[in-house]
Design a protein around this motif. Structure first.
Motif, PDB file in Angstrom:
ATOM      1  N   ALA A  70      29.574  47.595  38.716  1.00 52.99           N
ATOM      2  CA  ALA A  70      30.362  46.675  37.886  1.00 52.99           C
ATOM      3  C   ALA A  70      31.576  47.373  37.285  1.00 52.99           C
ATOM      4  O   ALA A  70      32.623  46.756  37.084  1.00 52.99           O
ATOM      5  CB  ALA A  70      29.483  46.095  36.776  1.00 52.99           C
ATOM      6  N   ASP A 112      33.453  35.555  47.816  1.00 50.35           N
ATOM      7  CA  ASP A 112      34.589  35.907  46.968  1.00 50.35           C
ATOM      8  C   ASP A 112      35.786  34.999  47.240  1.00 50.35           C
ATOM      9  O   ASP A 112      36.423  34.493  46.324  1.00 50.35           O
ATOM     10  CB  ASP A 112      34.997  37.364  47.217  1.00 50.35           C
ATOM     11  CG  ASP A 112      34.303  38.325  46.266  1.00 50.35           C
ATOM     12  OD1 ASP A 112      33.733  37.859  45.269  1.00 50.35           O
ATOM     13  OD2 ASP A 112      34.327  39.533  46.535  1.00 50.35           O
ATOM     14  N   GLU A 120      41.053  49.157  37.760  1.00 50.45           N
ATOM     15  CA  GLU A 120      42.097  48.477  36.993  1.00 50.45           C
ATOM     16  C   GLU A 120      43.410  48.428  37.768  1.00 50.45           C
ATOM     17  O   GLU A 120      44.132  47.421  37.732  1.00 50.45           O
ATOM     18  CB  GLU A 120      42.298  49.184  35.652  1.00 50.45           C
ATOM     19  CG  GLU A 120      41.196  48.913  34.645  1.00 50.45           C
ATOM     20  CD  GLU A 120      41.076  47.447  34.310  1.00 50.45           C
ATOM     21  OE1 GLU A 120      42.124  46.769  34.177  1.00 50.45           O
ATOM     22  OE2 GLU A 120      39.934  46.953  34.208  1.00 50.45           O
ATOM     23  N   ALA A 155      34.354  32.634  39.007  1.00 56.68           N
ATOM     24  CA  ALA A 155      35.366  33.172  39.910  1.00 56.68           C
ATOM     25  C   ALA A 155      36.245  32.046  40.448  1.00 56.68           C
ATOM     26  O   ALA A 155      35.807  30.899  40.583  1.00 56.68           O
ATOM     27  CB  ALA A 155      34.700  33.915  41.058  1.00 56.68           C
ATOM     28  N   ASN A 163      43.076  45.709  40.233  1.00 57.46           N
ATOM     29  CA  ASN A 163      43.160  44.408  39.567  1.00 57.46           C
ATOM     30  C   ASN A 163      44.612  43.965  39.426  1.00 57.46           C
ATOM     31  O   ASN A 163      44.950  42.798  39.671  1.00 57.46           O
ATOM     32  CB  ASN A 163      42.513  44.482  38.179  1.00 57.46           C
ATOM     33  CG  ASN A 163      41.000  44.572  38.240  1.00 57.46           C
ATOM     34  OD1 ASN A 163      40.391  44.166  39.232  1.00 57.46           O
ATOM     35  ND2 ASN A 163      40.397  45.098  37.190  1.00 57.46           N
ATOM     36  N   LYS A 185      37.927  43.183  39.734  1.00 54.27           N
ATOM     37  CA  LYS A 185      37.363  41.908  39.284  1.00 54.27           C
ATOM     38  C   LYS A 185      37.336  40.843  40.368  1.00 54.27           C
ATOM     39  O   LYS A 185      36.375  40.089  40.493  1.00 54.27           O
ATOM     40  CB  LYS A 185      38.167  41.393  38.086  1.00 54.27           C
ATOM     41  CG  LYS A 185      38.028  42.265  36.840  1.00 54.27           C
ATOM     42  CD  LYS A 185      38.875  41.741  35.699  1.00 54.27           C
ATOM     43  CE  LYS A 185      38.754  42.631  34.469  1.00 54.27           C
ATOM     44  NZ  LYS A 185      39.606  42.158  33.353  1.00 54.27           N
ATOM     45  N   LYS A 186      38.412  40.747  41.149  1.00 56.99           N
ATOM     46  CA  LYS A 186      38.499  39.681  42.134  1.00 56.99           C
ATOM     47  C   LYS A 186      37.765  40.020  43.434  1.00 56.99           C
ATOM     48  O   LYS A 186      37.804  39.246  44.384  1.00 56.99           O
ATOM     49  CB  LYS A 186      39.969  39.354  42.430  1.00 56.99           C
ATOM     50  CG  LYS A 186      40.698  38.726  41.254  1.00 56.99           C
ATOM     51  CD  LYS A 186      42.121  38.371  41.616  1.00 56.99           C
ATOM     52  CE  LYS A 186      42.827  37.690  40.450  1.00 56.99           C
ATOM     53  NZ  LYS A 186      42.228  36.403  40.090  1.00 56.99           N
ATOM     54  N   PRO A 244      29.328  41.176  36.335  1.00 52.88           N
ATOM     55  CA  PRO A 244      30.602  41.416  35.643  1.00 52.88           C
ATOM     56  C   PRO A 244      31.262  40.143  35.110  1.00 52.88           C
ATOM     57  O   PRO A 244      32.193  40.237  34.298  1.00 52.88           O
ATOM     58  CB  PRO A 244      31.469  42.085  36.722  1.00 52.88           C
ATOM     59  CG  PRO A 244      30.853  41.710  38.017  1.00 52.88           C
ATOM     60  CD  PRO A 244      29.389  41.569  37.756  1.00 52.88           C
ATOM     61  N   GLU A 245      30.803  38.967  35.528  1.00 54.58           N
ATOM     62  CA  GLU A 245      31.320  37.719  34.979  1.00 54.58           C
ATOM     63  C   GLU A 245      30.645  37.363  33.660  1.00 54.58           C
ATOM     64  O   GLU A 245      31.152  36.550  32.892  1.00 54.58           O
ATOM     65  CB  GLU A 245      31.128  36.569  35.975  1.00 54.58           C
ATOM     66  CG  GLU A 245      31.891  36.724  37.274  1.00 54.58           C
ATOM     67  CD  GLU A 245      31.661  35.560  38.218  1.00 54.58           C
ATOM     68  OE1 GLU A 245      31.080  34.549  37.789  1.00 54.58           O
ATOM     69  OE2 GLU A 245      32.065  35.658  39.390  1.00 54.58           O
ATOM     70  N   SER A 302      34.416  41.429  43.331  1.00 55.84           N
ATOM     71  CA  SER A 302      33.100  41.891  42.894  1.00 55.84           C
ATOM     72  C   SER A 302      32.039  41.683  43.960  1.00 55.84           C
ATOM     73  O   SER A 302      31.253  42.592  44.256  1.00 55.84           O
ATOM     74  CB  SER A 302      32.700  41.180  41.596  1.00 55.84           C
ATOM     75  OG  SER A 302      32.604  39.785  41.794  1.00 55.84           O
ATOM     76  N   LYS A 340      30.701  38.161  27.634  1.00 49.98           N
ATOM     77  CA  LYS A 340      32.109  37.799  27.697  1.00 49.98           C
ATOM     78  C   LYS A 340      32.338  36.452  27.005  1.00 49.98           C
ATOM     79  O   LYS A 340      31.407  35.651  26.837  1.00 49.98           O
ATOM     80  CB  LYS A 340      32.577  37.731  29.153  1.00 49.98           C
ATOM     81  CG  LYS A 340      32.727  39.109  29.786  1.00 49.98           C
ATOM     82  CD  LYS A 340      33.420  39.028  31.132  1.00 49.98           C
ATOM     83  CE  LYS A 340      33.744  40.423  31.658  1.00 49.98           C
ATOM     84  NZ  LYS A 340      34.434  40.392  32.967  1.00 49.98           N
ATOM     85  N   GLU A 384      32.361  44.870  29.675  1.00 50.56           N
ATOM     86  CA  GLU A 384      32.302  46.112  30.438  1.00 50.56           C
ATOM     87  C   GLU A 384      31.468  47.179  29.746  1.00 50.56           C
ATOM     88  O   GLU A 384      30.707  47.903  30.393  1.00 50.56           O
ATOM     89  CB  GLU A 384      33.730  46.643  30.681  1.00 50.56           C
ATOM     90  CG  GLU A 384      33.772  47.894  31.541  1.00 50.56           C
ATOM     91  CD  GLU A 384      35.191  48.318  31.863  1.00 50.56           C
ATOM     92  OE1 GLU A 384      35.452  49.527  31.871  1.00 50.56           O
ATOM     93  OE2 GLU A 384      36.033  47.422  32.099  1.00 50.56           O
TER      94      GLU A 384
END
Length: 447
Positions: free
Chosen positions: A357, A79, A429, A210, A432, A362-363, A136-137, A365, A7, A141
């Protein structure tokens, strides 16, 4: 390392530092749970009693049961506060200190050895979960399978280093006047030292990207209760994530079988095939090479043929391994079974981690990885206990127990079939978007 797999803003050294944690903790599972201490616990600590194998499975089950109940709250807290690294450091320290404590185990020290195994394995399990939540950070993907495979492959290199040093100590112990108990103690200290050194880069270089999910500060007690409520809400909302639910059940099934191989392979090799400690360490050493190659190669295979097909392929390899091991009468045939397990080991675990993943919002994970690992820990309770119970009830018939273990892999294949990656990614998604809207609303309320 291709920067296109990472990323934006992620440096290659961060990925190496993240993978170094797999290098670090693989030595623990390889030496303590797979090659050395499990057989030592059965034959020496518990004196080779008829119930010794079953007792070992109970100890492993107890440590995993504690993690099963504790990890969701820890993951939710991590988290909410964006504090994965702090919790990971505490878990790492617990595993290292528990492993050092195992160096003081010996004949008849059942209570002490049990306590140290429970503490060290709890620390390992929590650490493995939180380290996975960084994936995932770091990776794009479309490349999570590849990066996950790098981690598992590098992890097996860590197992090789730790096991190689342990093999050197065990084989040269007579020359320096070390008895068998002292040599086992030395392998525990080696394992703890390698873990500490290899885990350090993660805490130095990996960033916590995060952001806290809550804007208000709450006392720890209230925060823990709120985090548990978050876990409860996530459990209730799993109906919106059917493919993640199928993955969790599939992971439970195949990890039940994998847990048997990890925690009881040395016991099976010693009692059925007549392996010595040196034989077992050498076998596991070479199998780790196979596992490292398998994990690395399957990381690329996953992204090429799809995670679902790759996982299904590894489950077929597991079934072939079970049949080969159960029918083995000679050491060469058993070696074939062991290397089949090596090929499947890293690839199946890497595939599962990569698929989480894809399915995890995302928030959330760490929370979803916590739920995933709840399934794996439940498997680590059920699988070995089934093996231990079957072997004990059948008069220590370990071949029958390994046949029963094969049923777990058959069940995993059946659960995998209806799972759909595209549908699972779409559900993530959608969540998210909901989470981002909630954060904007909360930020506006504070301002």
């Amino acid at each position: 390392m291709d920067p296109k797999t990472l990323k934006a803003g992620v440096a290659p050294r961060e990925v190496w530092a993240w993978a170094a944690f797999d290098f670090a903790n693989s030595g623990y599972t390889t030496v303590v749970l797979t090659a050395v201490f499990n057989a030592y616990f059965v034959s020496v600590v518990a004196g080779g009693a008829e119930w010794a194998t079953f007792l070992w499975t109970v100890v492993i089950a107890a440590s995993n049961a504690i993690g099963l109940f504790a990890m969701p709250a820890i993951a939710a807290l991590a988290d909410r506060n964006a504090s994965k690294k702090r919790w990971l450091f505490a878990a790492t320290l617990l595993c290292i200190l528990g492993t050092v404590g195992l160096a003081f185990a010996g004949p008849g020290t059942i209570v002490w050895a049990t306590l140290m195994v429970i503490l060290s394995n709890l620390g390992y399990n929590v650490g493995e979960t939180l380290n996975s939540a960084f994936l995932p950070e770091l990776a794009r993907e479309e490349a999570v399978g590849k990066v996950s495979g790098w981690g598992w492959s590098f992890g097996y290199c860590g197992g090789l280093v730790t096991l190689g040093l342990s093999l050197l100590l065990v084989t040269s112990g007579d020359a320096v006047g070390l008895g068998s108990d002292a040599r086992i103690a030395g392998t525990m200290l080696i394992t703890a030292a390698v873990f500490a050194m290899a885990a350090l880069p993660l805490f130095l270089f990996v960033k916590e990207r995060a952001e806290p999910r809550a804007h208000e500060k709450l006392p720890f007690g209230k925060l823990a209760l709120e985090s548990l409520r978050d876990v409860g809400r996530t459990m209730k909302s799993l109906g919106r994530f059917p493919d993640f639910g199928l993955l969790a059940v599939c992971g439970f099934c195949y990890q039940s079988g994998v847990s048997v191989v990890i925690t009881l392979s040395a016991v099976y090799a010693a009692q059925v095939m007549g392996f010595t400690t040196e034989d077992t360490i050498l076998m596991v050493f070479l199998v780790n090479i196979t596992a490292a190659i398998g994990a690395f190669a399957f990381g690329y295979v996953q992204d090429r043929i799809g995670h679902k097909r790759a996982l299904g392929l590894t489950l077929c390899v597991w079934l072939l391994m079970i049949v080969t091991a159960a029918l083995a009468e000679t050491r060469p045939v058993f070696w074939v079974a062991a290397n089949l397990a090596g090929i499947a080991m890293g690839s199946s675990q890497s595939a599962g981690r990569a698929m989480v993943a894809i399915f995890a919002p995302k928030k959330r994970s760490a929370e979803f990885y916590g739920l995933w690992n709840m399934a794996l820990w439940l498997a680590a309770i059920v699988g070995p206990l089934c093996y231990g119970a079957v072997s004990w009830a059948a008069g220590n018939d370990q071949r029958l127990a390994i046949w029963v273990t094969g049923l777990f892999f058959l069940a995993a294949l059946a659960v995998l079939m209806p799972m759909q990656l595209a549908r699972g990614a779409a559900a993530a998604e959608k969540q998210n978007a909901i989470d981002e809207a909630a954060d904007r609303a909360a930020s506006g309320a504070v301002n």
